[in-house]
Motif scaffolding. Structure first.
Motif, PDB file in Angstrom:
ATOM      1  N   ASP A  13       0.835  -1.203   0.000  1.00 53.55           N
ATOM      2  CA  ASP A  13       0.000   0.000   0.000  1.00 53.55           C
ATOM      3  C   ASP A  13       0.871   1.256   0.000  1.00 53.55           C
ATOM      4  O   ASP A  13       1.515   1.556   1.000  1.00 53.55           O
ATOM      5  CB  ASP A  13      -0.903  -0.023   1.239  1.00 53.55           C
ATOM      6  N   HIS A  68     -10.106  -8.272   2.758  1.00 55.92           N
ATOM      7  CA  HIS A  68      -9.657  -7.469   1.620  1.00 55.92           C
ATOM      8  C   HIS A  68      -8.961  -6.231   2.163  1.00 55.92           C
ATOM      9  O   HIS A  68      -9.537  -5.468   2.925  1.00 55.92           O
ATOM     10  CB  HIS A  68     -10.849  -7.018   0.767  1.00 55.92           C
ATOM     11  N   TYR A  69      -7.729  -6.046   1.730  1.00 55.31           N
ATOM     12  CA  TYR A  69      -6.978  -4.862   2.114  1.00 55.31           C
ATOM     13  C   TYR A  69      -6.979  -3.907   0.919  1.00 55.31           C
ATOM     14  O   TYR A  69      -6.923  -4.342  -0.232  1.00 55.31           O
ATOM     15  CB  TYR A  69      -5.563  -5.257   2.542  1.00 55.31           C
ATOM     16  N   GLU A  72      -4.713  -4.334  -2.197  1.00 53.68           N
ATOM     17  CA  GLU A  72      -4.543  -5.685  -2.753  1.00 53.68           C
ATOM     18  C   GLU A  72      -4.779  -5.611  -4.257  1.00 53.68           C
ATOM     19  O   GLU A  72      -5.779  -5.046  -4.696  1.00 53.68           O
ATOM     20  CB  GLU A  72      -5.528  -6.649  -2.094  1.00 53.68           C
ATOM     21  N   MET A  75      -9.072  -8.141  -6.149  1.00 54.83           N
ATOM     22  CA  MET A  75     -10.164  -8.216  -5.183  1.00 54.83           C
ATOM     23  C   MET A  75     -11.142  -9.290  -5.636  1.00 54.83           C
ATOM     24  O   MET A  75     -11.704  -9.208  -6.728  1.00 54.83           O
ATOM     25  CB  MET A  75     -10.888  -6.877  -5.071  1.00 54.83           C
ATOM     26  N   ARG A  78     -17.350 -11.035  -3.737  1.00 52.72           N
ATOM     27  CA  ARG A  78     -17.990 -11.821  -2.691  1.00 52.72           C
ATOM     28  C   ARG A  78     -18.901 -12.931  -3.236  1.00 52.72           C
ATOM     29  O   ARG A  78     -18.842 -14.063  -2.747  1.00 52.72           O
ATOM     30  CB  ARG A  78     -18.757 -10.903  -1.734  1.00 52.72           C
ATOM     31  N   TRP A  90     -16.206 -11.927   6.404  1.00 52.38           N
ATOM     32  CA  TRP A  90     -15.825 -11.107   5.252  1.00 52.38           C
ATOM     33  C   TRP A  90     -15.515  -9.712   5.767  1.00 52.38           C
ATOM     34  O   TRP A  90     -16.383  -9.057   6.340  1.00 52.38           O
ATOM     35  CB  TRP A  90     -16.974 -11.064   4.249  1.00 52.38           C
ATOM     36  N   ARG A  92     -13.462  -5.853   4.954  1.00 50.10           N
ATOM     37  CA  ARG A  92     -12.758  -4.934   4.056  1.00 50.10           C
ATOM     38  C   ARG A  92     -12.015  -3.927   4.922  1.00 50.10           C
ATOM     39  O   ARG A  92     -12.561  -3.429   5.901  1.00 50.10           O
ATOM     40  CB  ARG A  92     -13.737  -4.201   3.149  1.00 50.10           C
ATOM     41  N   HIS A  98      -1.007  -6.522  -0.284  1.00 53.06           N
ATOM     42  CA  HIS A  98      -0.849  -7.967  -0.399  1.00 53.06           C
ATOM     43  C   HIS A  98      -0.064  -8.562   0.770  1.00 53.06           C
ATOM     44  O   HIS A  98      -0.089  -9.765   0.984  1.00 53.06           O
ATOM     45  CB  HIS A  98      -0.146  -8.278  -1.723  1.00 53.06           C
TER      46      HIS A  98
END
Length: 126
Positions: A13, A68-69, A72, A75, A78, A90, A92, A98
């Motif tokens: 990031d 989920h970052y 990443e 993605m 879902r 789940w 976010r 990553h």
């Protein structure tokens, strides 16, 4: 080494201040570990095999958590994940890429703890 170094830099990031994934010293250290231990090829094989010989369609019944970052590179939608996996958690996140264990370790550990608790494996208190 260049392939791993590019992934470490490109898949982390860029918005995180002081992100070690963007540090030249950290990239050199990690790529050296891969190279000197002879694990560079085996680490890349996962990506190669996933494209060349994808896993057959199946439903995985094992409880699965997805985190989920923000940075990443891929993605997973879902609906696709739920069609193939028993998704029980789940999440976010607004930051991280990553390599969340390195980039946002507090968030990563909280994800692991929450999933473990959901499975009844969390630390017992009281």
């Amino acid at each position: 080494m260049a392939w791993i170094g590019e992934r470490l830099h490109g898949w982390s990031d860029p918005a995180l201040p002081g992100n070690p994934g963007r540090s030249p010293e950290w990239i050199c250290t990690v790529t050296s570990l891969y190279w000197l231990t002879g694990t560079a090829a085996s680490s890349a094989m996962l990506y190669h095999d996933a494209v060349r010989d994808p896993a057959p369609e199946r439903y995985v019944t094992v409880p699965t958590a997805v985190a989920h970052y923000a940075a990443e590179p891929v993605m997973i939608p879902r609906p696709w994940a739920q069609r193939h996996y028993n998704v029980v958690r789940w999440e976010r996140h607004a930051s991280g890429g990553h390599f969340p264990a390195i980039e946002v370790p507090d968030i990563f550990v909280e994800d692991l703890r929450a999933f473990a608790c959901l499975l009844g494996l969390g630390a017992r208190t009281g």
